[in-house]
Motif scaffolding. Sequence first.
Motif, PDB file in Angstrom:
ATOM      1  N   MET A   1     -14.675   9.310 -30.408  1.00  0.00           N
ATOM      2  CA  MET A   1     -15.413  10.118 -29.510  1.00  0.00           C
ATOM      3  C   MET A   1     -15.969  11.307 -29.769  1.00  0.00           C
ATOM      4  N   THR A   2     -15.347  12.146 -29.330  1.00  0.00           N
ATOM      5  CA  THR A   2     -15.156  14.079 -30.287  1.00  0.00           C
ATOM      6  C   THR A   2     -16.623  13.957 -30.369  1.00  0.00           C
ATOM      7  N   ASP A   3     -17.053  13.805 -29.390  1.00  0.00           N
ATOM      8  CA  ASP A   3     -18.387  14.961 -28.533  1.00  0.00           C
ATOM      9  C   ASP A   3     -18.690  15.804 -28.173  1.00  0.00           C
ATOM     10  N   GLY A   4     -17.725  16.418 -27.739  1.00  0.00           N
ATOM     11  CA  GLY A   4     -17.410  17.597 -27.073  1.00  0.00           C
ATOM     12  C   GLY A   4     -18.012  18.639 -27.628  1.00  0.00           C
ATOM     13  N   PRO A   5     -18.392  19.371 -27.187  1.00  0.00           N
ATOM     14  CA  PRO A   5     -18.585  21.231 -27.720  1.00  0.00           C
ATOM     15  C   PRO A   5     -18.164  21.221 -29.132  1.00  0.00           C
ATOM     16  N   SER A   6     -18.682  22.012 -29.980  1.00  0.00           N
ATOM     17  CA  SER A   6     -18.648  21.982 -31.328  1.00  0.00           C
ATOM     18  C   SER A   6     -17.388  21.170 -32.261  1.00  0.00           C
ATOM     19  N   GLY A   7     -17.753  19.950 -31.715  1.00  0.00           N
ATOM     20  CA  GLY A   7     -17.365  18.311 -32.209  1.00  0.00           C
ATOM     21  C   GLY A   7     -16.016  18.448 -31.942  1.00  0.00           C
ATOM     22  N   ARG A   8     -15.407  19.101 -30.653  1.00  0.00           N
ATOM     23  CA  ARG A   8     -14.274  18.734 -29.967  1.00  0.00           C
ATOM     24  C   ARG A   8     -13.625  17.489 -29.957  1.00  0.00           C
ATOM     25  N   ALA A   9     -12.446  17.130 -29.682  1.00  0.00           N
ATOM     26  CA  ALA A   9     -12.054  15.811 -28.406  1.00  0.00           C
ATOM     27  C   ALA A   9     -13.039  16.348 -26.918  1.00  0.00           C
ATOM     28  N   THR A  10     -13.356  14.210 -27.469  1.00  0.00           N
ATOM     29  CA  THR A  10     -14.069  14.486 -25.419  1.00  0.00           C
ATOM     30  C   THR A  10     -12.687  14.725 -24.859  1.00  0.00           C
ATOM     31  N   ARG A  11     -13.122  15.799 -23.902  1.00  0.00           N
ATOM     32  CA  ARG A  11     -11.421  15.944 -22.869  1.00  0.00           C
ATOM     33  C   ARG A  11     -11.688  15.499 -21.177  1.00  0.00           C
ATOM     34  N   VAL A  12     -11.243  14.395 -20.878  1.00  0.00           N
ATOM     35  CA  VAL A  12     -11.350  13.796 -19.329  1.00  0.00           C
ATOM     36  C   VAL A  12     -10.142  14.350 -18.808  1.00  0.00           C
ATOM     37  N   VAL A  13     -10.743  14.870 -17.349  1.00  0.00           N
ATOM     38  CA  VAL A  13      -9.821  15.304 -16.874  1.00  0.00           C
ATOM     39  C   VAL A  13      -9.727  13.977 -15.125  1.00  0.00           C
ATOM     40  N   ALA A  14      -8.947  13.699 -15.013  1.00  0.00           N
ATOM     41  CA  ALA A  14      -8.635  13.014 -13.478  1.00  0.00           C
ATOM     42  C   ALA A  14      -7.410  13.592 -13.124  1.00  0.00           C
TER      43      ALA A  14
ATOM     44  N   PHE B   1      -7.320  25.164  -7.332  1.00  0.00           N
ATOM     45  CA  PHE B   1      -7.234  23.620  -7.663  1.00  0.00           C
ATOM     46  C   PHE B   1      -8.267  23.790  -8.858  1.00  0.00           C
ATOM     47  N   SER B   2      -9.590  25.115  -9.276  1.00  0.00           N
ATOM     48  CA  SER B   2      -9.873  25.156 -10.157  1.00  0.00           C
ATOM     49  C   SER B   2      -9.112  26.077 -11.514  1.00  0.00           C
ATOM     50  N   VAL B   3      -8.308  26.056 -11.173  1.00  0.00           N
ATOM     51  CA  VAL B   3      -7.329  26.765 -12.016  1.00  0.00           C
ATOM     52  C   VAL B   3      -6.917  25.915 -13.670  1.00  0.00           C
ATOM     53  N   PRO B   4      -6.528  25.307 -13.550  1.00  0.00           N
ATOM     54  CA  PRO B   4      -5.822  23.348 -14.188  1.00  0.00           C
ATOM     55  C   PRO B   4      -7.616  22.923 -15.006  1.00  0.00           C
ATOM     56  N   ILE B   5      -8.408  22.802 -13.734  1.00  0.00           N
ATOM     57  CA  ILE B   5      -9.433  22.365 -14.693  1.00  0.00           C
ATOM     58  C   ILE B   5     -10.517  23.428 -15.226  1.00  0.00           C
ATOM     59  N   ARG B   6     -10.315  24.205 -15.171  1.00  0.00           N
ATOM     60  CA  ARG B   6     -11.266  25.920 -16.147  1.00  0.00           C
ATOM     61  C   ARG B   6     -10.554  25.981 -18.054  1.00  0.00           C
ATOM     62  N   GLU B   7      -9.250  25.653 -17.204  1.00  0.00           N
ATOM     63  CA  GLU B   7      -8.110  25.864 -18.364  1.00  0.00           C
ATOM     64  C   GLU B   7      -8.290  24.394 -19.385  1.00  0.00           C
ATOM     65  N   ILE B   8      -8.571  23.090 -18.717  1.00  0.00           N
ATOM     66  CA  ILE B   8      -9.303  22.031 -19.549  1.00  0.00           C
ATOM     67  C   ILE B   8     -10.466  22.333 -20.112  1.00  0.00           C
ATOM     68  N   ASP B   9     -10.998  22.476 -19.463  1.00  0.00           N
ATOM     69  CA  ASP B   9     -12.340  22.457 -19.968  1.00  0.00           C
ATOM     70  C   ASP B   9     -13.068  21.211 -20.329  1.00  0.00           C
ATOM     71  N   PRO B  10     -12.946  20.518 -19.359  1.00  0.00           N
ATOM     72  CA  PRO B  10     -13.313  19.128 -19.949  1.00  0.00           C
ATOM     73  C   PRO B  10     -14.910  18.693 -19.836  1.00  0.00           C
ATOM     74  N   ASP B  11     -14.545  17.467 -20.211  1.00  0.00           N
ATOM     75  CA  ASP B  11     -16.544  16.634 -20.833  1.00  0.00           C
ATOM     76  C   ASP B  11     -16.807  16.139 -19.663  1.00  0.00           C
ATOM     77  N   VAL B  12     -15.586  15.400 -18.851  1.00  0.00           N
ATOM     78  CA  VAL B  12     -16.105  14.260 -17.995  1.00  0.00           C
ATOM     79  C   VAL B  12     -14.999  14.912 -16.695  1.00  0.00           C
ATOM     80  N   VAL B  13     -15.317  14.752 -15.423  1.00  0.00           N
ATOM     81  CA  VAL B  13     -14.212  14.320 -15.316  1.00  0.00           C
ATOM     82  C   VAL B  13     -14.151  12.966 -13.780  1.00  0.00           C
ATOM     83  N   VAL B  14     -13.649  11.846 -13.770  1.00  0.00           N
ATOM     84  CA  VAL B  14     -13.283  10.560 -13.991  1.00  0.00           C
ATOM     85  C   VAL B  14     -12.772  10.826 -12.962  1.00  0.00           C
ATOM     86  N   LEU B  15     -13.648  10.458 -11.241  1.00  0.00           N
ATOM     87  CA  LEU B  15     -12.784  10.303  -9.892  1.00  0.00           C
ATOM     88  C   LEU B  15     -12.092   9.050  -9.731  1.00  0.00           C
ATOM     89  N   GLY B  16     -11.381   8.597  -9.244  1.00  0.00           N
ATOM     90  CA  GLY B  16     -10.955   6.925  -8.537  1.00  0.00           C
ATOM     91  C   GLY B  16     -12.190   6.483  -7.468  1.00  0.00           C
TER      92      GLY B  16
END
Length: 162
Positions: free
Chosen positions: A1-14, A83-98
Amino acid sequence: MTDGPSGRATRVVAQGTFDLLHPGHVHYLEAAADAGDELHVIVARAAGVTHKPDPVLPGEQRRDAVAALEAVDHARLGHPEDFSVPIREIDPDVVVLGHDQHHDEDEIAGLLAAWGIDCRVERAGGLEPTGERLHSSSDIVDRVLARRRGERRPSLEAESDD
């Protein structure tokens, strides 16, 4: 997939409580993993769970169970106060909610934008109970309590694929 910023892997947070890990959780995390290259799961600390009863299992045990799933690349406990701290550290491209999480997609998208995170928000589809198969903590707990009271139902062993 690798369409995150600067060609990095796309990071997803759940994220979730994941108390009494069950097939519905596995389905949610597999769907979240399909949305990118790296799945980061944030397991809520008990103090942050305000919309339902406190978790039965300690946070570290819930985190370790989630981390053991094949779909999960990284699992961590949420921050004790923010609760924002880990999200800011991960800097996700996608957040998936249940599918049944109480969060509003637009509200989450607004928070992410306010934090300077360019991220899309998606909601995973759910599993519905079929026959004897259960996919939610409350349904599983109800079945356990019914059995403890002697309200027997047909055994799951007859349906086992093992």
